[in-house]
Design an enzyme around this catalytic site. Structure first.
Site, PDB file in Angstrom:
ATOM      1  N   LYS A  80       0.841  -1.207   0.000  1.00 24.52           N
ATOM      2  CA  LYS A  80       0.000   0.000   0.000  1.00 24.52           C
ATOM      3  C   LYS A  80       0.877   1.258   0.000  1.00 24.52           C
ATOM      4  O   LYS A  80       2.090   1.175   0.264  1.00 24.52           O
ATOM      5  CB  LYS A  80      -0.900  -0.015   1.241  1.00 24.52           C
ATOM      6  N   ARG A 121     -10.614  -0.471  14.715  1.00 25.67           N
ATOM      7  CA  ARG A 121     -10.499   0.328  13.507  1.00 25.67           C
ATOM      8  C   ARG A 121     -11.489  -0.293  12.539  1.00 25.67           C
ATOM      9  O   ARG A 121     -12.685  -0.176  12.746  1.00 25.67           O
ATOM     10  CB  ARG A 121      -9.029   0.260  13.037  1.00 25.67           C
ATOM     11  N   HIS A 154      -6.344  -7.651  12.582  1.00 28.64           N
ATOM     12  CA  HIS A 154      -5.114  -6.851  12.598  1.00 28.64           C
ATOM     13  C   HIS A 154      -4.815  -6.484  14.049  1.00 28.64           C
ATOM     14  O   HIS A 154      -5.738  -6.252  14.830  1.00 28.64           O
ATOM     15  CB  HIS A 154      -5.329  -5.600  11.742  1.00 28.64           C
ATOM     16  N   ARG A 192       1.338 -11.009   7.013  1.00 30.63           N
ATOM     17  CA  ARG A 192       1.152  -9.800   6.183  1.00 30.63           C
ATOM     18  C   ARG A 192       2.171  -8.719   6.539  1.00 30.63           C
ATOM     19  O   ARG A 192       1.809  -7.631   6.980  1.00 30.63           O
ATOM     20  CB  ARG A 192      -0.255  -9.217   6.399  1.00 30.63           C
ATOM     21  N   TYR A 242      14.782  30.768   5.923  1.00 35.06           N
ATOM     22  CA  TYR A 242      13.656  31.557   6.443  1.00 35.06           C
ATOM     23  C   TYR A 242      13.691  31.682   7.964  1.00 35.06           C
ATOM     24  O   TYR A 242      13.891  30.703   8.671  1.00 35.06           O
ATOM     25  CB  TYR A 242      12.336  30.871   6.077  1.00 35.06           C
ATOM     26  N   CYS A 287      12.830  24.367   3.860  1.00 27.73           N
ATOM     27  CA  CYS A 287      11.910  25.096   2.977  1.00 27.73           C
ATOM     28  C   CYS A 287      11.114  24.093   2.132  1.00 27.73           C
ATOM     29  O   CYS A 287      11.286  22.888   2.265  1.00 27.73           O
ATOM     30  CB  CYS A 287      12.683  26.027   2.054  1.00 27.73           C
ATOM     31  N   MET A 288      10.279  24.607   1.255  1.00 29.66           N
ATOM     32  CA  MET A 288       9.447  23.728   0.438  1.00 29.66           C
ATOM     33  C   MET A 288      10.290  22.814  -0.462  1.00 29.66           C
ATOM     34  O   MET A 288       9.984  21.639  -0.638  1.00 29.66           O
ATOM     35  CB  MET A 288       8.488  24.547  -0.429  1.00 29.66           C
ATOM     36  N   ASP A 289      11.361  23.383  -1.020  1.00 34.52           N
ATOM     37  CA  ASP A 289      12.121  22.670  -2.048  1.00 34.52           C
ATOM     38  C   ASP A 289      13.576  22.429  -1.669  1.00 34.52           C
ATOM     39  O   ASP A 289      14.309  21.834  -2.455  1.00 34.52           O
ATOM     40  CB  ASP A 289      12.143  23.489  -3.345  1.00 34.52           C
TER      41      ASP A 289
END
Ligand SMILES: *Cc1c(COP(=O)(O)O)cnc(C)c1O
Length: 381
Positions: free
Chosen positions: A43, A141, A173, A229, A271, A318-320
């Site tokens: 998954k 769950r 589970h 699993r 920043y 930062c973002m990048d």
């Protein structure tokens, strides 16, 4: 393959995935759970490693089935010509169950309503649905509570008698398998055994009964039943921090420095100037940021491997991008930085990052973003 690798060498960041490590880890799990089939859980894009290459590596390592959360993930595997039994389990009403039945995907049911909806989908698909009934044995769950279990078993047996479904699995589970000795473990094992007994007495003849995630596969023999699993262990990360099961981490996240500069003492970095240089020093810029899954909470905290040493991230992620401070060590634009990997060269592991951030290694690897190309090593992908 060689051409692909060469082309990838010059991209700013890559997540290298060692498929031989995945095969090795699945082998470890098979040897541990002798007598049980192995369903590797792929998954969340194979825990961030890439669902299709991981699926092939898991099967090459000895898995006989694969598991995913969503219908879309299962259909992705079928479209990639993965033809082993696939189980998926997380969906609400109104999803395209008939497509899943038509694609011979095993479906889990956690309520009478779900059994009925899947039975109707089977009629529409013109094919018998393969059903796993999920008991809630204490995770609270998904799954059927002990109180509802008899009515779900009855509904499944009615649909079976009508030729709409075949109950191929009974499963559950675990909540605390990663805490050996936790009292909920024995409680869940008991409730699961009772649920299995009730269903079998009512006439269910499952192919597989299954309960064990990675931690249970590795440490709780009674949880293994017919099928285990594992997810995280297949990717080489320990389900129980501090315990080593001979697994090899498959993912190495790297970036190449895009800028290197000398700066004077007292220079504010990134920043908010949350990092200020103490002396004249060399800064390197790594082209990965929170949009790529580097947690912003790793600001001034996480370490990476650069120029032969671990270095703490200097200032705000930062973002990048983020910055490292290497002092007077020699670095150049283009040099490789290892953010995390198996740890054999001294680099941090995903577990090290998780420990610093107060989370689990699962979150570190699954959050690596789609912008980071996955490069496969260790076998034909
Ligand atoms: C994710 C998941 C697993 C695998 O768990 P790991 O701890 O990664 O081994 C197994 N079964 C179910 C139902 C899951 O959701």
């Amino acid at each position: 393959m060689a051409a692909t690798l060469e082309r990838m060498v010059n991209v700013p960041a890559t997540a290298r995935v060692d498929l031989a490590a995945i095969r090795h880890n699945v082998g470890v799990l098979r040897e541990t759970a002798v007598g049980a089939e192995v369903m590797v859980i792929v998954k969340a894009d194979g825990y961030g490693h890439g669902i299709v290459p991981v699926a092939h590596a898991a099967l090459a390592g000895g898995a006989s089935r694969l598991g995913v959360a969503s219908l879309a993930e299962a259909l992705t595997l079928r479209r990639a010509a993965v033809d082993v039994p696939l189980l998926c389990w997380l969906y609400g009403p109104g999803e395209p169950f008939h497509e899943a039945v038509a694609a011979d995907i095993d479906l889990s049911a956690s309520s009478v309503g779900q059994v009925e909806e899947i039975a109707q989908a089977a009629v529409r698909a013109g094919r018998t649905a393969r059903l796993h009934l999920k008991a809630d044995t204490g995770l609270s769950r998904n799954g059927v509570t002990a109180a509802e279990w008899p009515s779900v078993v009855d509904a499944a047996l009615r649909a079976h008698a009508d030729g709409q479904v075949r109950v191929v699995g009974l499963w559950s589970h675990m909540a605390c398998a990663d805490e050996p000795g936790h009292p909920s473990i024995a409680a869940q094992l008991k409730i699961f055994a009772e649920a299995v007994e009730l269903a079998e007495k009512a006439g269910v003849r499952p192919e597989v009964r299954h309960l064990a995630n990675s931690a249970a596969t590795l440490t709780i023999p009674e949880a293994r039943y017919d099928l285990v699993r594992p997810g995280i262990a297949a990717y080489g990360l320990t389900p129980i921090p501090g315990r080593d099961f001979g697994l090899r981490p498959a993912m190495t996240l790297t970036g190449r420095l895009v800028n290197v500069k000398r700066v004077p003492p007292g220079t504010g970095v990134s920043y908010g100037h949350r990092y200020v240089t103490e002396r004249e020093t060399t800064l390197g810029l790594v082209p990965l940021g929170y949009a790529d899954g580097i947690p912003r909470s790793g600001t001034n905290l996480l370490e990476v491997w650069a120029a032969g040493r671990r270095r703490r991230i200097a200032g705000t992620v930062c973002m990048d991008q983020f910055v490292i401070d290497v002092g007077d060590d020699v670095i150049e634009a283009g040099d490789e930085v290892i953010l995390f990997g198996p740890g054999d060269r001294g680099e941090p592991t995903a577990q090290d990052w998780a420990d610093l951030l107060g989370t689990i290694s699962y979150e570190i690897v699954t959050r690596i973003g789609a912008r980071v190309p996955r490069v496969y090593e260790g076998s034909p992908a």
